[in-house]
Design an enzyme around this catalytic site. Structure first.
Site, PDB file in Angstrom:
ATOM      1  N   LEU A 280      84.298  67.669  -5.700  1.00  0.00           N
ATOM      2  CA  LEU A 280      84.952  68.916  -5.285  1.00  0.00           C
ATOM      3  C   LEU A 280      85.372  68.876  -3.823  1.00  0.00           C
ATOM      4  O   LEU A 280      86.272  69.586  -3.406  1.00  0.00           O
ATOM      5  CB  LEU A 280      84.009  70.100  -5.507  1.00  0.00           C
ATOM      6  CG  LEU A 280      83.547  70.339  -6.944  1.00  0.00           C
ATOM      7  CD1 LEU A 280      82.390  71.312  -6.985  1.00  0.00           C
ATOM      8  CD2 LEU A 280      84.712  70.855  -7.772  1.00  0.00           C
ATOM      9  N   GLY A 281      84.691  68.059  -3.056  1.00  0.00           N
ATOM     10  CA  GLY A 281      85.016  67.965  -1.640  1.00  0.00           C
ATOM     11  C   GLY A 281      84.168  66.879  -1.008  1.00  0.00           C
ATOM     12  O   GLY A 281      83.228  66.393  -1.630  1.00  0.00           O
TER      13      GLY A 281
ATOM     14  N   GLY B 175      82.820  65.078   3.073  1.00  0.00           N
ATOM     15  CA  GLY B 175      82.786  65.174   4.532  1.00  0.00           C
ATOM     16  C   GLY B 175      81.883  64.090   5.081  1.00  0.00           C
ATOM     17  O   GLY B 175      81.493  63.173   4.343  1.00  0.00           O
TER      18      GLY B 175
ATOM     19  N   PHE C 107      78.844  64.389   5.908  1.00  0.00           N
ATOM     20  CA  PHE C 107      77.496  64.524   5.336  1.00  0.00           C
ATOM     21  C   PHE C 107      77.357  63.796   3.999  1.00  0.00           C
ATOM     22  O   PHE C 107      76.285  63.391   3.603  1.00  0.00           O
ATOM     23  CB  PHE C 107      77.194  66.012   5.138  1.00  0.00           C
ATOM     24  CG  PHE C 107      78.152  66.671   4.180  1.00  0.00           C
ATOM     25  CD1 PHE C 107      77.881  66.686   2.814  1.00  0.00           C
ATOM     26  CD2 PHE C 107      79.342  67.256   4.624  1.00  0.00           C
ATOM     27  CE1 PHE C 107      78.769  67.262   1.921  1.00  0.00           C
ATOM     28  CE2 PHE C 107      80.231  67.830   3.732  1.00  0.00           C
ATOM     29  CZ  PHE C 107      79.946  67.834   2.379  1.00  0.00           C
TER      30      PHE C 107
ATOM     31  N   VAL D  26      80.558  66.881  -2.275  1.00  0.00           N
ATOM     32  CA  VAL D  26      80.178  68.010  -3.115  1.00  0.00           C
ATOM     33  C   VAL D  26      80.605  67.684  -4.543  1.00  0.00           C
ATOM     34  O   VAL D  26      81.770  67.387  -4.789  1.00  0.00           O
ATOM     35  CB  VAL D  26      80.833  69.321  -2.632  1.00  0.00           C
ATOM     36  CG1 VAL D  26      80.435  70.488  -3.529  1.00  0.00           C
ATOM     37  CG2 VAL D  26      80.454  69.616  -1.189  1.00  0.00           C
TER      38      VAL D  26
ATOM     39  N   LYS E 230      75.940  69.868  -3.134  1.00  0.00           N
ATOM     40  CA  LYS E 230      76.245  69.149  -1.898  1.00  0.00           C
ATOM     41  C   LYS E 230      75.254  67.997  -1.798  1.00  0.00           C
ATOM     42  O   LYS E 230      74.052  68.217  -1.671  1.00  0.00           O
ATOM     43  CB  LYS E 230      76.093  70.114  -0.713  1.00  0.00           C
ATOM     44  CG  LYS E 230      76.981  69.822   0.456  1.00  0.00           C
ATOM     45  CD  LYS E 230      76.941  70.970   1.464  1.00  0.00           C
ATOM     46  CE  LYS E 230      78.002  70.798   2.510  1.00  0.00           C
ATOM     47  NZ  LYS E 230      78.126  71.967   3.381  1.00  0.00           N
TER      48      LYS E 230
ATOM     49  N   ASP F 225      82.073  79.740  11.342  1.00  0.00           N
ATOM     50  CA  ASP F 225      83.095  78.842  10.793  1.00  0.00           C
ATOM     51  C   ASP F 225      83.899  79.558   9.715  1.00  0.00           C
ATOM     52  O   ASP F 225      84.250  78.957   8.695  1.00  0.00           O
ATOM     53  CB  ASP F 225      82.441  77.567  10.247  1.00  0.00           C
ATOM     54  CG  ASP F 225      83.418  76.392  10.144  1.00  0.00           C
ATOM     55  OD1 ASP F 225      84.568  76.536  10.600  1.00  0.00           O
ATOM     56  OD2 ASP F 225      83.015  75.345   9.611  1.00  0.00           O
TER      57      ASP F 225
HETATM   58  P1  ADP Z   1      81.979  71.093   5.086  1.00  0.00           P
HETATM   59  O1  ADP Z   1      80.876  71.466   6.019  1.00  0.00           O
HETATM   60  O2  ADP Z   1      82.207  69.614   5.000  1.00  0.00           O
HETATM   61  O3  ADP Z   1      83.257  71.833   5.389  1.00  0.00           O
HETATM   62  P2  ADP Z   1      81.762  72.756   2.722  1.00  0.00           P
HETATM   63  O4  ADP Z   1      80.507  73.500   2.432  1.00  0.00           O
HETATM   64  O5  ADP Z   1      82.894  73.584   3.252  1.00  0.00           O
HETATM   65  O6  ADP Z   1      81.436  71.523   3.654  1.00  0.00           O
HETATM   66  O7  ADP Z   1      82.231  72.033   1.377  1.00  0.00           O
HETATM   67  C1  ADP Z   1      83.286  71.083   1.337  1.00  0.00           C
HETATM   68  C2  ADP Z   1      84.180  71.307   0.132  1.00  0.00           C
HETATM   69  O8  ADP Z   1      83.437  71.216  -1.089  1.00  0.00           O
HETATM   70  C3  ADP Z   1      84.829  72.691   0.083  1.00  0.00           C
HETATM   71  O9  ADP Z   1      86.021  72.717   0.794  1.00  0.00           O
HETATM   72  C4  ADP Z   1      85.069  72.881  -1.411  1.00  0.00           C
HETATM   73  O10 ADP Z   1      86.256  72.234  -1.812  1.00  0.00           O
HETATM   74  C5  ADP Z   1      83.875  72.175  -2.040  1.00  0.00           C
HETATM   75  N1  ADP Z   1      82.787  73.154  -2.315  1.00  0.00           N
HETATM   76  C6  ADP Z   1      81.751  73.452  -1.511  1.00  0.00           C
HETATM   77  N2  ADP Z   1      80.956  74.380  -2.058  1.00  0.00           N
HETATM   78  C7  ADP Z   1      81.495  74.702  -3.256  1.00  0.00           C
HETATM   79  C8  ADP Z   1      81.142  75.639  -4.305  1.00  0.00           C
HETATM   80  N3  ADP Z   1      80.054  76.406  -4.226  1.00  0.00           N
HETATM   81  N4  ADP Z   1      81.951  75.717  -5.382  1.00  0.00           N
HETATM   82  C9  ADP Z   1      83.052  74.923  -5.476  1.00  0.00           C
HETATM   83  N5  ADP Z   1      83.443  74.037  -4.528  1.00  0.00           N
HETATM   84  C10 ADP Z   1      82.675  73.911  -3.423  1.00  0.00           C
HETATM   85 MG    MG Z   2      84.041  73.674   5.077  1.00  0.00          MG
END
Ligand code: ADP
Ligand code: MG
Length: 324
Positions: free
Chosen positions: A52-53, A55, A57, A60, A77, A169
């Protein structure tokens, strides 16, 4: 994209779809049911195909959480296993913050799982980040939808303000959508709980900061409060009403600071109603003392949101009453 996949209940024809029509809308759920802080590895099914994403770290992933009360779609995550202790501690802090929050407009944390790597298990917001959703669905998302979504974000932020948490943020990339009508605030990686007697958090050193979203007092004095989150809310509104546009175009951080200090502000996005632009500009009040708080901002969002949905309903009723 099927934005209605969470709809299970019947929506009456004479009104628009609301968050409470979604099967995942559950503001009063029993916190002991699924919010177990520690999740067993055997309860988790991780879908390795879908990322889903990602970074620094780690990434996801999509998954399923099995509990006595049923199965839940979750976002997980996952920390890279070679990550040092510092990164692990950061994720533990993020989990501790999320554990204390319970609001329909904030992504719920379901627990932590310590297995092959450290994993933060959250409820799933499957329509993804607001900025991407809007730029991919320009033709189907109406201005009324955006007003509705930003009203929800303001309610989530009012809740954070009342609990004395600063997000630090808030941006369209960190607002996730369950569907076109339902938004949730996410990413508590930079968030802080304020002490009972404090109304701001003082950062000792500047880090990798999202400068374009930060209020002047954050940049100049490293002071973060709910009022600085209000400034970021204004930028998030601008992104939303620009259908996922990038704030301050190609300007670099220092240029943006000069631009703001000289009294300039971003222009009203083409599709944005005047009253919404007025709220944005209030959020960008230079002095935090004079800036509205989320109580005020959410009232403005509510009053405009209700005024346009009533208007739509009245027009609908008038059209229906018209003789053929
Ligand atoms: P970062 O600190 O790297 O920005 P995020 O918590 O924003 O981390 O998560 C990164 C990406 O993962 C988000 O942009 C989203 O696309 C996906 N993501 C994170 N949490 C969720 C969730 N609860 N449901 C669906 N997608 C998620
Ligand atoms: Mg983010």
């Amino acid at each position: 994209m099927d934005t209605h996949r969470h709809l299970e209940k019947d929506v009456p024809k004479n009104r628009e779809v609301l968050p409470m029509d979604s099967s995942v809308f559950n503001p009063y759920h029993n916190p002991n049911e699924v919010r177990k802080f520690n999740i067993q590895r055997s309860q988790l099914l991780i879908d390795d195909e879908v990322e889903l994403g990602s970074g620094n770290f780690g990434c996801v992933k999509k998954g399923t959480l099995k509990t006595d009360s049923g199965q839940y779609d979750v976002a997980i995550k996952v920390l890279k296993s070679d990550n040092e202790k510092l990164v692990q501690e950061e994720m533990m802090r993020e989990a501790e913050i999320m554990h204390q929050l319970s609001n329909p407009f904030i992504v719920r944390m379901l627990g932590l799982c310590k297995a092959e790597s450290l994993m933060l298990v959250m409820e799933m917001a499957s329509a993804g980040p607001l900025n991407k959703f809007l730029s991919n669905n320009k033709d189907t998302v109406t201005v009324e939808d955006i007003v509705n979504l930003m009203h929800q974000v303001s309610m989530g932020m009012k809740y954070l303000e009342e609990k004395n948490f600063v997000h630090r943020d808030l941006a369209a990339r960190n607002v996730l959508l369950v569907d076109q009508q339902y938004a949730k605030i996410s990413d508590f990686g930079l968030s802080k709980a304020l002490g009972a007697d404090d109304n701001y958090y003082k950062a000792r050193t500047a880090g990798k900061w999202p400068l374009k979203w930060y209020a002047p007092e954050c940049i100049n004095f490293h002071k973060f409060s709910s009022k600085s989150d209000v400034w970021s809310f204004g930028i998030t509104m601008w992104e939303a009403f620009s259908y996922g546009g990038k704030p301050y175009k190609k300007m670099k951080g220092p240029e943006v600071i000069r631009f703001i200090d000289s009294g300039n502000r971003m222009e009203c996005p083409p599709a944005c109603p005047e009253r919404m632009y007025a709220v944005m500009k209030e959020c960008w009040t230079y002095k935090h003392e004079d800036r509205p708080d989320f109580k005020k901002v959410s009232e403005s969002m509510q009053s405009y949101h209700y005024s346009i949905s009533n208007k739509a309903k009245l027009e609908g009723a008038a059209a229906a009453a018209e003789p053929i």
